[in-house]
Design a protein around this motif. Sequence first.
Motif, PDB file in Angstrom:
ATOM      1  N   THR A  53       1.820  -5.781  13.773  1.00 40.02           N
ATOM      2  CA  THR A  53       0.555  -6.251  14.387  1.00 40.02           C
ATOM      3  C   THR A  53      -0.173  -5.013  14.990  1.00 40.02           C
ATOM      4  O   THR A  53       0.683  -3.846  14.869  1.00 40.02           O
ATOM      5  N   HIS A  54      -1.514  -5.136  14.984  1.00 39.37           N
ATOM      6  CA  HIS A  54      -2.254  -4.141  15.533  1.00 39.37           C
ATOM      7  C   HIS A  54      -2.186  -4.273  17.245  1.00 39.37           C
ATOM      8  O   HIS A  54      -2.913  -3.446  17.697  1.00 39.37           O
ATOM      9  N   LYS A  55      -1.461  -5.570  17.631  1.00 44.39           N
ATOM     10  CA  LYS A  55      -2.031  -5.574  19.050  1.00 44.39           C
ATOM     11  C   LYS A  55      -0.619  -4.980  19.659  1.00 44.39           C
ATOM     12  O   LYS A  55       0.312  -5.508  20.301  1.00 44.39           O
ATOM     13  N   THR A  56      -0.790  -3.675  19.919  1.00 32.92           N
ATOM     14  CA  THR A  56       0.101  -2.662  20.509  1.00 32.92           C
ATOM     15  C   THR A  56       0.655  -3.019  22.097  1.00 32.92           C
ATOM     16  O   THR A  56       1.414  -2.813  22.525  1.00 32.92           O
ATOM     17  N   ASP A  57      -0.659  -3.425  22.548  1.00 34.04           N
ATOM     18  CA  ASP A  57      -0.584  -3.577  23.959  1.00 34.04           C
ATOM     19  C   ASP A  57       0.128  -4.998  24.594  1.00 34.04           C
ATOM     20  O   ASP A  57       0.618  -4.703  25.859  1.00 34.04           O
ATOM     21  N   VAL A  58       0.511  -5.904  23.676  1.00 34.81           N
ATOM     22  CA  VAL A  58       1.102  -7.256  24.082  1.00 34.81           C
ATOM     23  C   VAL A  58       2.219  -7.372  23.691  1.00 34.81           C
ATOM     24  O   VAL A  58       2.864  -8.509  24.031  1.00 34.81           O
ATOM     25  N   PRO A 148      -6.738 -17.158  10.029  1.00 40.65           N
ATOM     26  CA  PRO A 148      -7.382 -16.471  11.085  1.00 40.65           C
ATOM     27  C   PRO A 148      -6.400 -16.613  12.363  1.00 40.65           C
ATOM     28  O   PRO A 148      -6.126 -17.841  12.559  1.00 40.65           O
ATOM     29  N   SER A 149      -6.143 -15.478  13.002  1.00 38.18           N
ATOM     30  CA  SER A 149      -5.392 -15.624  14.183  1.00 38.18           C
ATOM     31  C   SER A 149      -6.248 -16.167  15.184  1.00 38.18           C
ATOM     32  O   SER A 149      -5.670 -16.847  16.078  1.00 38.18           O
ATOM     33  N   MET A 150      -7.423 -15.851  15.138  1.00 36.76           N
ATOM     34  CA  MET A 150      -8.497 -16.586  16.089  1.00 36.76           C
ATOM     35  C   MET A 150     -10.069 -16.237  15.678  1.00 36.76           C
ATOM     36  O   MET A 150      -9.998 -15.419  14.477  1.00 36.76           O
ATOM     37  N   GLY A 151     -11.013 -16.830  16.154  1.00 35.47           N
ATOM     38  CA  GLY A 151     -12.211 -16.473  15.940  1.00 35.47           C
ATOM     39  C   GLY A 151     -13.113 -15.811  17.013  1.00 35.47           C
ATOM     40  O   GLY A 151     -12.625 -15.994  18.027  1.00 35.47           O
ATOM     41  N   ASN A 152     -13.918 -14.783  16.565  1.00 38.21           N
ATOM     42  CA  ASN A 152     -14.770 -14.011  17.603  1.00 38.21           C
ATOM     43  C   ASN A 152     -16.270 -14.474  17.205  1.00 38.21           C
ATOM     44  O   ASN A 152     -16.653 -14.777  16.071  1.00 38.21           O
ATOM     45  N   VAL A 153     -16.936 -14.516  18.478  1.00 42.39           N
ATOM     46  CA  VAL A 153     -18.296 -14.734  18.436  1.00 42.39           C
ATOM     47  C   VAL A 153     -18.799 -13.427  18.582  1.00 42.39           C
ATOM     48  O   VAL A 153     -18.339 -12.430  19.295  1.00 42.39           O
ATOM     49  N   GLN A 154     -19.929 -12.891  17.827  1.00 42.23           N
ATOM     50  CA  GLN A 154     -20.710 -11.760  18.169  1.00 42.23           C
ATOM     51  C   GLN A 154     -21.694 -11.910  19.016  1.00 42.23           C
ATOM     52  O   GLN A 154     -22.670 -12.377  18.784  1.00 42.23           O
ATOM     53  N   GLY A 155     -21.495 -11.031  20.167  1.00 44.75           N
ATOM     54  CA  GLY A 155     -22.777 -11.194  21.192  1.00 44.75           C
ATOM     55  C   GLY A 155     -22.647  -9.856  21.974  1.00 44.75           C
ATOM     56  O   GLY A 155     -22.165  -8.837  21.735  1.00 44.75           O
ATOM     57  N   TYR A 323      -8.343 -10.683  12.750  1.00 45.49           N
ATOM     58  CA  TYR A 323      -7.469 -10.238  11.639  1.00 45.49           C
ATOM     59  C   TYR A 323      -6.617 -11.725  11.362  1.00 45.49           C
ATOM     60  O   TYR A 323      -6.463 -12.463  12.246  1.00 45.49           O
ATOM     61  N   CYS A 324      -6.360 -11.590  10.182  1.00 44.13           N
ATOM     62  CA  CYS A 324      -5.926 -12.929   9.532  1.00 44.13           C
ATOM     63  C   CYS A 324      -4.294 -12.528   9.324  1.00 44.13           C
ATOM     64  O   CYS A 324      -3.959 -11.636   8.945  1.00 44.13           O
ATOM     65  N   TYR A 325      -3.368 -13.621   9.619  1.00 43.22           N
ATOM     66  CA  TYR A 325      -2.165 -13.413   9.320  1.00 43.22           C
ATOM     67  C   TYR A 325      -1.568 -13.465   7.805  1.00 43.22           C
ATOM     68  O   TYR A 325      -2.276 -14.406   7.065  1.00 43.22           O
ATOM     69  N   ILE A 343       3.533 -18.614  11.575  1.00 40.62           N
ATOM     70  CA  ILE A 343       2.239 -18.603  11.701  1.00 40.62           C
ATOM     71  C   ILE A 343       1.400 -20.021  11.997  1.00 40.62           C
ATOM     72  O   ILE A 343       0.487 -20.035  12.782  1.00 40.62           O
ATOM     73  N   LYS A 344       2.106 -21.182  11.524  1.00 41.67           N
ATOM     74  CA  LYS A 344       1.147 -22.440  11.827  1.00 41.67           C
ATOM     75  C   LYS A 344       1.419 -22.466  13.502  1.00 41.67           C
ATOM     76  O   LYS A 344       0.537 -23.092  13.999  1.00 41.67           O
ATOM     77  N   TRP A 345       2.593 -22.295  13.855  1.00 42.65           N
ATOM     78  CA  TRP A 345       2.753 -22.314  15.215  1.00 42.65           C
ATOM     79  C   TRP A 345       1.814 -21.319  16.203  1.00 42.65           C
ATOM     80  O   TRP A 345       1.298 -21.799  17.289  1.00 42.65           O
ATOM     81  N   LEU A 346       1.850 -20.399  15.770  1.00 42.28           N
ATOM     82  CA  LEU A 346       0.833 -19.313  16.336  1.00 42.28           C
ATOM     83  C   LEU A 346      -0.588 -19.736  16.098  1.00 42.28           C
ATOM     84  O   LEU A 346      -1.273 -19.614  17.160  1.00 42.28           O
ATOM     85  N   VAL A 347      -1.132 -20.228  15.401  1.00 45.83           N
ATOM     86  CA  VAL A 347      -2.410 -20.837  14.948  1.00 45.83           C
ATOM     87  C   VAL A 347      -2.544 -21.864  15.874  1.00 45.83           C
ATOM     88  O   VAL A 347      -3.704 -22.105  16.491  1.00 45.83           O
ATOM     89  N   GLU A 348      -1.808 -22.743  15.945  1.00 46.86           N
ATOM     90  CA  GLU A 348      -1.836 -24.335  16.607  1.00 46.86           C
ATOM     91  C   GLU A 348      -1.472 -24.354  17.915  1.00 46.86           C
ATOM     92  O   GLU A 348      -1.912 -25.161  18.748  1.00 46.86           O
ATOM     93  N   GLU A 349      -0.217 -23.619  18.285  1.00 47.90           N
ATOM     94  CA  GLU A 349       0.328 -23.937  19.731  1.00 47.90           C
ATOM     95  C   GLU A 349       0.574 -22.757  20.474  1.00 47.90           C
ATOM     96  O   GLU A 349       1.040 -22.999  21.698  1.00 47.90           O
ATOM     97  N   SER A 350       0.527 -21.468  20.089  1.00 47.58           N
ATOM     98  CA  SER A 350       0.781 -20.434  20.865  1.00 47.58           C
ATOM     99  C   SER A 350      -0.174 -20.272  22.128  1.00 47.58           C
ATOM    100  O   SER A 350       0.152 -19.701  22.960  1.00 47.58           O
TER     101      SER A 350
END
Lengths: 448, 329
Positions: A53-58, A148-155, A323-325, A343-350
Amino acid sequence: MKKQAAVCLALAAAGTLAMAFPAFAEEGAALTIDQIKLGEDYTDLSADLKFLTHKTDVIDTEFQRYIEEFHKSYPNINIEYEGITDYANDVTTRLSTGDWGDICMVPTTVDLDELENYFVSFGDYDKLSEQYLMLSNRMYDGQVYGMPSMGNVQGIVYNKAVFEAAGVTEVPKTPDEFLDALQKIKDNTDAIPLYTNFAADWTMTAWDAYIDSCATGQADFALEGRTKGQNPFSDRGDGTGPYAVYDILYEAVSRGLTEDDPTTTDWEGSKGMLNNGQIGCMALGSWALVQMQQAGEHADDIAYMPFPITVDGKQYAAAAPDYCYGINCNSSEDQKTAAMVYIKWLVEESGFETDEGGFSAVISKPFPESLSDFGDVELLYDVPAPAGEETLASDVNNESELGINVSGAIAKEIVESAFDGSKTMEDMVAEWNEKWTAAQEKYGITFE
Amino acid sequence: MAREKSSFIRWIQSGKVNKRLCMITFMLFPLTLLVVFTYIPFLKMFQFSFYEMKYIGDREFVGWENYLEVFTREDCFQALKLSLYYIVASFIQLALALWFASILSFKTRGGGIFKGFMFFPYLVCGIAVGFIFKFFYTRGFVLDTILQWIGFNLDNLPYWLRDRSVNNISLAASSIWRYMGQNMVLFIGAIMSVDSTLYEAAAIDGANGWAKFRYIIFPSIKTIIVLNMILAISGSLSVFEPPYVITGGSFGTGTYFVVMNELAHESQKVGLASAMAIVLLGLIFIATMIQKFVEAYFLGTNGKEAIRYVRKQKKIEAQHAAQAAKGGR
């Protein structure tokens, strides 16, 4: 490379054979993510998974909580996270060895037509897109290789209190309004109106994210308008398109509306500075919102606004996956199944997307409240590239060396030139167009 | 059987075998490391330089095209010009190192501490040095504060990393700070090996400090000086850490290596970057050869007299001979 492909094929073949056995008998094909019923299927499956993972902080906090939660339903699936700081580069090298773990965040350096050599398909695009958003990002030949782990909006992430103190009452909607607002912040407050975070380097790619659908209102602009269009960087004259985006940055820097010395900006420090009102705003994806809110005591002041470009009276925002899994195609069958369940659990319930300030890839989930300024803004999702043109956009981009959405080279050049006045926007636009046209020619895009 | 065995044991214990065994086992590790981590990657890179390729995906053989592009691109050799800053810096660095070394080689109060302090920066990792200097040069931080104490006005000071007129000098200065101590220690080692009776004899003859340096120290350590110069110049051609960490190559500080890194990692042109690396290797070769030749011409190597000196002598001899011949007639 060929060897790996062969191994992959062999494994895939073995996998198909294995799937003829009971658990999959009714499907008769490879497992897809939509077939899994969380909490019911595979609860007694045991497997050890390694997750890059790239999320070293968490890793030690959020992710451990997820594992704990996940173990309630799936006690025998163990997950070990490995954090990588220079993620995109390191993972690219490690992927080529085949033996890197079971789940990773698919780096954009893997061309779409190479995906099948490294990753397992989550299923058919047409089928999965009934339930999930933004799948086309890592798709090839109708198969989805990245969830997709999540979506971002650009603003733009900004400090409301600073804008109010400067006398800006309405969220700016056009480049001119935005620059006026920045000028007011400079005149009426002590805050730095726009902080570029130039020295952190990767932060500059944020500017590239606005130039496509967000600045034109065309969902397929990245391919049809920019990759295939003639001289896409030219000034359209109506405050839209790539030129308008980059011109905001150029003007902001040359009018002194940014920090004095871009070479010594400090990314970690900038979060606190925005939070306590020393900075007016920063150009970053919506993922930054949560980090800025948590960086100090003024979480309520931090808000997110659409990028200040209006096309025919309407504002648009690009919604794109983070980032996508992806699942390693060299892993064992059990590991692949377990990985898909996780991954399904991460996307839907985490709740990962809420923790990180994005929105869920699951269609049925509501849009987060933190993005309330986006009420009237139309969200545009990436459109899948037609067959045969999947890699065209990245090929032209790499060949041109402009590094759009990769290195932020354009935005960096703008800041440099605007500071010492070495080049005007027109000079740079001519250069970009020239490089772009040469790259287009190499891939068979010519204009008569 | 028993006799054969004992003769085998005797053979294996004989000096001949032991010597070979020793040689092989001692060389095995360094050679394996050298081959695995230096030569194989290098050969791979050489191979890559003939392909158009990314890290992942198909490769396409393109022959010399990458090399042609290296020579026709503007940015590659433009970036090499920045090396001039670092070459100038490396001369300053060597001069300083030589100066400190010749002072610290003799009994100086607190000499050990000074040596330690000056050598210390070399032990710090390059990335850390980068971060130290990033803060050092930040507007209103260390350097500006010190200059303000001396009486400079902040408004008159440049932005050390942003102004194109000074930023490369700032970066080169950081590499002087880092490598000066290492050069100095090498020089001290060489100076120590000079026979101390020479100094005594010189002192009796009334030689001052400069004369001692010019006629005793300098001739004795010229090999080390040349070695340090070769290392410093090849180092200047391949500077990477200071610009990469401190400025990221922005505002005209991108050296050859930084450009190479950008091409390989951001534009995924691995073949082109490999070709750039090979070209640089060639340039360093050429630079070293020139230096070697200059050394042989002016200073002389391996106990041989300098070529220039030998020619001069021959000329003089020839003149003498000619005069003698004239006089004879």
